[in-house]
Design a protein around this motif. Structure first.
Motif, PDB file in Angstrom:
ATOM      1  N   PRO A   1      13.565  15.159  -7.533  1.00  0.00           N
ATOM      2  CA  PRO A   1      12.680  16.314  -7.673  1.00  0.00           C
ATOM      3  C   PRO A   1      11.222  15.919  -7.587  1.00  0.00           C
ATOM      4  O   PRO A   1      10.818  14.846  -8.042  1.00  0.00           O
ATOM      5  CB  PRO A   1      13.025  16.849  -9.072  1.00  0.00           C
ATOM      6  N   ARG A   2      10.405  16.780  -6.998  1.00  0.00           N
ATOM      7  CA  ARG A   2       8.952  16.618  -6.871  1.00  0.00           C
ATOM      8  C   ARG A   2       8.585  15.357  -6.089  1.00  0.00           C
ATOM      9  O   ARG A   2       7.513  14.788  -6.286  1.00  0.00           O
ATOM     10  CB  ARG A   2       8.284  16.607  -8.251  1.00  0.00           C
ATOM     11  N   ALA A   3       9.482  14.916  -5.221  1.00  0.00           N
ATOM     12  CA  ALA A   3       9.218  13.704  -4.437  1.00  0.00           C
ATOM     13  C   ALA A   3       9.730  13.894  -3.014  1.00  0.00           C
ATOM     14  O   ALA A   3      10.369  13.008  -2.455  1.00  0.00           O
ATOM     15  CB  ALA A   3       9.877  12.499  -5.093  1.00  0.00           C
ATOM     16  N   ILE A   4       9.437  15.053  -2.423  1.00  0.00           N
ATOM     17  CA  ILE A   4       9.946  15.347  -1.083  1.00  0.00           C
ATOM     18  C   ILE A   4       9.446  14.303  -0.093  1.00  0.00           C
ATOM     19  O   ILE A   4      10.233  13.648   0.602  1.00  0.00           O
ATOM     20  CB  ILE A   4       9.514  16.762  -0.635  1.00  0.00           C
ATOM     21  N   ALA A   5       8.147  14.116  -0.036  1.00  0.00           N
ATOM     22  CA  ALA A   5       7.579  13.123   0.884  1.00  0.00           C
ATOM     23  C   ALA A   5       7.794  11.707   0.374  1.00  0.00           C
ATOM     24  O   ALA A   5       8.130  10.802   1.140  1.00  0.00           O
ATOM     25  CB  ALA A   5       6.093  13.387   1.084  1.00  0.00           C
ATOM     26  N   TYR A   6       7.601  11.503  -0.926  1.00  0.00           N
ATOM     27  CA  TYR A   6       7.683  10.156  -1.485  1.00  0.00           C
ATOM     28  C   TYR A   6       9.081   9.567  -1.316  1.00  0.00           C
ATOM     29  O   TYR A   6       9.236   8.444  -0.822  1.00  0.00           O
ATOM     30  CB  TYR A   6       7.286  10.195  -2.959  1.00  0.00           C
ATOM     31  N   SER A   7      10.108  10.314  -1.715  1.00  0.00           N
ATOM     32  CA  SER A   7      11.474   9.806  -1.558  1.00  0.00           C
ATOM     33  C   SER A   7      11.812   9.571  -0.087  1.00  0.00           C
ATOM     34  O   SER A   7      12.476   8.594   0.261  1.00  0.00           O
ATOM     35  CB  SER A   7      12.482  10.781  -2.176  1.00  0.00           C
ATOM     36  N   ALA A   8      11.340  10.464   0.776  1.00  0.00           N
ATOM     37  CA  ALA A   8      11.613  10.310   2.203  1.00  0.00           C
ATOM     38  C   ALA A   8      11.003   9.024   2.754  1.00  0.00           C
ATOM     39  O   ALA A   8      11.655   8.264   3.482  1.00  0.00           O
ATOM     40  CB  ALA A   8      11.073  11.521   2.975  1.00  0.00           C
ATOM     41  N   THR A   9       9.749   8.750   2.392  1.00  0.00           N
ATOM     42  CA  THR A   9       9.105   7.540   2.906  1.00  0.00           C
ATOM     43  C   THR A   9       9.715   6.284   2.306  1.00  0.00           C
ATOM     44  O   THR A   9       9.872   5.268   2.992  1.00  0.00           O
ATOM     45  CB  THR A   9       7.586   7.548   2.643  1.00  0.00           C
ATOM     46  N   LYS A  10      10.069   6.333   1.040  1.00  0.00           N
ATOM     47  CA  LYS A  10      10.634   5.146   0.402  1.00  0.00           C
ATOM     48  C   LYS A  10      12.056   4.865   0.915  1.00  0.00           C
ATOM     49  O   LYS A  10      12.448   3.701   1.055  1.00  0.00           O
ATOM     50  CB  LYS A  10      10.614   5.301  -1.118  1.00  0.00           C
ATOM     51  N   ALA A  11      12.804   5.907   1.212  1.00  0.00           N
ATOM     52  CA  ALA A  11      14.118   5.707   1.823  1.00  0.00           C
ATOM     53  C   ALA A  11      13.968   5.071   3.198  1.00  0.00           C
ATOM     54  O   ALA A  11      14.751   4.180   3.596  1.00  0.00           O
ATOM     55  CB  ALA A  11      14.855   7.038   1.933  1.00  0.00           C
ATOM     56  N   ALA A  12      12.961   5.501   3.939  1.00  0.00           N
ATOM     57  CA  ALA A  12      12.706   4.927   5.256  1.00  0.00           C
ATOM     58  C   ALA A  12      12.334   3.452   5.156  1.00  0.00           C
ATOM     59  O   ALA A  12      12.755   2.632   5.984  1.00  0.00           O
ATOM     60  CB  ALA A  12      11.598   5.703   5.964  1.00  0.00           C
TER      61      ALA A  12
ATOM     62  N   ALA B   1      -0.486  16.983   2.814  1.00  0.00           N
ATOM     63  CA  ALA B   1      -0.130  15.990   1.800  1.00  0.00           C
ATOM     64  C   ALA B   1       1.101  15.201   2.222  1.00  0.00           C
ATOM     65  O   ALA B   1       1.190  13.992   2.006  1.00  0.00           O
ATOM     66  CB  ALA B   1       0.121  16.673   0.459  1.00  0.00           C
ATOM     67  N   PHE B   2       2.059  15.888   2.851  1.00  0.00           N
ATOM     68  CA  PHE B   2       3.258  15.210   3.351  1.00  0.00           C
ATOM     69  C   PHE B   2       2.862  14.177   4.408  1.00  0.00           C
ATOM     70  O   PHE B   2       3.289  13.015   4.370  1.00  0.00           O
ATOM     71  CB  PHE B   2       4.229  16.237   3.945  1.00  0.00           C
ATOM     72  N   THR B   3       2.025  14.598   5.340  1.00  0.00           N
ATOM     73  CA  THR B   3       1.595  13.710   6.424  1.00  0.00           C
ATOM     74  C   THR B   3       0.821  12.513   5.886  1.00  0.00           C
ATOM     75  O   THR B   3       0.980  11.385   6.368  1.00  0.00           O
ATOM     76  CB  THR B   3       0.731  14.486   7.430  1.00  0.00           C
TER      77      THR B   3
ATOM     78  N   ALA C   1       0.834  -1.206   0.000  1.00  0.00           N
ATOM     79  CA  ALA C   1       0.000   0.000   0.000  1.00  0.00           C
ATOM     80  C   ALA C   1       0.871   1.259   0.000  1.00  0.00           C
ATOM     81  O   ALA C   1       1.819   1.372   0.779  1.00  0.00           O
ATOM     82  CB  ALA C   1      -0.917   0.013   1.212  1.00  0.00           C
ATOM     83  N   GLY C   2       0.547   2.176  -0.882  1.00  0.00           N
ATOM     84  CA  GLY C   2       1.321   3.408  -0.951  1.00  0.00           C
ATOM     85  C   GLY C   2       0.613   4.450  -1.786  1.00  0.00           C
ATOM     86  O   GLY C   2      -0.315   4.137  -2.544  1.00  0.00           O
ATOM     87  N   THR C   3       1.043   5.691  -1.629  1.00  0.00           N
ATOM     88  CA  THR C   3       0.482   6.773  -2.420  1.00  0.00           C
ATOM     89  C   THR C   3       1.588   7.739  -2.800  1.00  0.00           C
ATOM     90  O   THR C   3       2.663   7.743  -2.196  1.00  0.00           O
ATOM     91  CB  THR C   3      -0.634   7.506  -1.646  1.00  0.00           C
ATOM     92  N   TYR C   4       1.331   8.525  -3.820  1.00  0.00           N
ATOM     93  CA  TYR C   4       2.315   9.490  -4.304  1.00  0.00           C
ATOM     94  C   TYR C   4       1.604  10.775  -4.679  1.00  0.00           C
ATOM     95  O   TYR C   4       0.683  10.776  -5.500  1.00  0.00           O
ATOM     96  CB  TYR C   4       3.052   8.920  -5.514  1.00  0.00           C
ATOM     97  N   LEU C   5       2.012  11.867  -4.063  1.00  0.00           N
ATOM     98  CA  LEU C   5       1.492  13.184  -4.367  1.00  0.00           C
ATOM     99  C   LEU C   5       2.679  14.070  -4.719  1.00  0.00           C
ATOM    100  O   LEU C   5       3.488  14.392  -3.845  1.00  0.00           O
ATOM    101  CB  LEU C   5       0.740  13.762  -3.171  1.00  0.00           C
TER     102      LEU C   5
END
Length: 260
Positions: free
Chosen positions: A154-165, A110-112, A95-99
């Motif tokens: 780029p354009r993946a501030i939250a997405y890259s952060a969560t995927k790195a985690a 959106a980040f949260t 399960a995941g989402t990308y904004l």
């Protein structure tokens, strides 16, 4: 100590979160067609019912739940195990989402939301199945992250952060689960044509069909390698980027994505 091994259909159920669309949906169908009984979890009950109708009779069991609700996720897993009399042997936490986001338009809500679904949602699903797998010293857990977790994009501030985690989470779990007899896998797809990537307004190199992505995931899990990443060329380019100095990385990626 017995080394963990990949789960097989005779071991129990396969459970997939984020199963109503995209990669999760296709993997659910492919596993069901290969002999697994699949528990499909997502929020949309109607989509899960349609998914079950496409699979061989009785091979997909809809179990609607919101992964951000820890209690609902745990109850869904408990209920299907009780009703079938079989344990969850393979858990694919997808399960995941990308904004898409940027500094200028930074949106805390959106980040949260992305942290809640991508990271906390995965932890909720882990909590629902991991203790039982450790207790019986068998099982397989696959965490779906992304090549976007290798470095900030780029354009993946939250997405890259969560995927790195998620990548770090899977790596950390490996040390404990190896000793517990439970296999842990990390799935890092590149660009796959799904409703999430349809939101992108930039070129997506090596874009792959969801059918091919599913084929690689199913085969990779059966082989038991820790990381399943694809497309290989794209993944290895981004892996190499992890050791590129910042003075080179930022201009290179910026030019390639039109962000500099």
């Amino acid at each position: 100590m017995t080394a963990p091994r990949p789960a097989r259909p005779e071991d129990g159920l396969a459970w997939i979160t984020g199963a109503s669309s995209g990669i999760g949906r296709q993997v659910a169908l492919d596993l069901a067609r290969s002999g697994w009984t699949v528990v499909a979890t997502a929020r949309r009950q109607g989509e899960l019912a349609r998914l079950a109708a496409e699979a061989p009779q009785g091979r997909i069991i809809p179990a609607a739940a919101d992964v951000t609700d820890a209690g609902a996720v745990a109850e869904a897993a408990r209920r299907v195990e009780a009703e079938t009399g079989r344990p969850i042997a393979l858990a694919i936490l997808n399960a995941g989402t990308y904004l898409p986001d940027s500094a200028a338009g930074f949106d805390l809500a959106a980040f949260t939301a992305q942290v809640s679904v991508n990271l906390i949602g995965t932890a909720n699903a882990l909590a629902a199945v991991m203790p039982a797998m450790i207790a019986r010293r068998s099982g397989q857990i696959a965490i779906v992250s992304s090549v976007a977790g290798y470095r900030g994009l780029p354009r993946a501030i939250a997405y890259s952060a969560t995927k790195a985690a998620l990548i770090a989470m899977a790596e950390s779990l490996r040390f404990d689960l190896d000793r517990a007899g439970v296999m842990i896998n990390l799935i890092n797809p590149g660009f796959v044509k799904t409703p999430l990537t349809d939101r992108n307004d930039f070129p997506m190199p090596f874009l792959m069909s969801v059918e091919e992505a599913s084929r690689r995931i199913v085969a990779g899990l059966a082989r038991g390698r820790f990381e399943v990443c694809f497309p290989r060329r794209f993944a290895y380019i981004l892996k190499a980027m992890r050791i590129v100095p910042y003075a080179v990385y930022f201009p290179l990626v910026g030019r390639g994505t039109g962000r500099r």
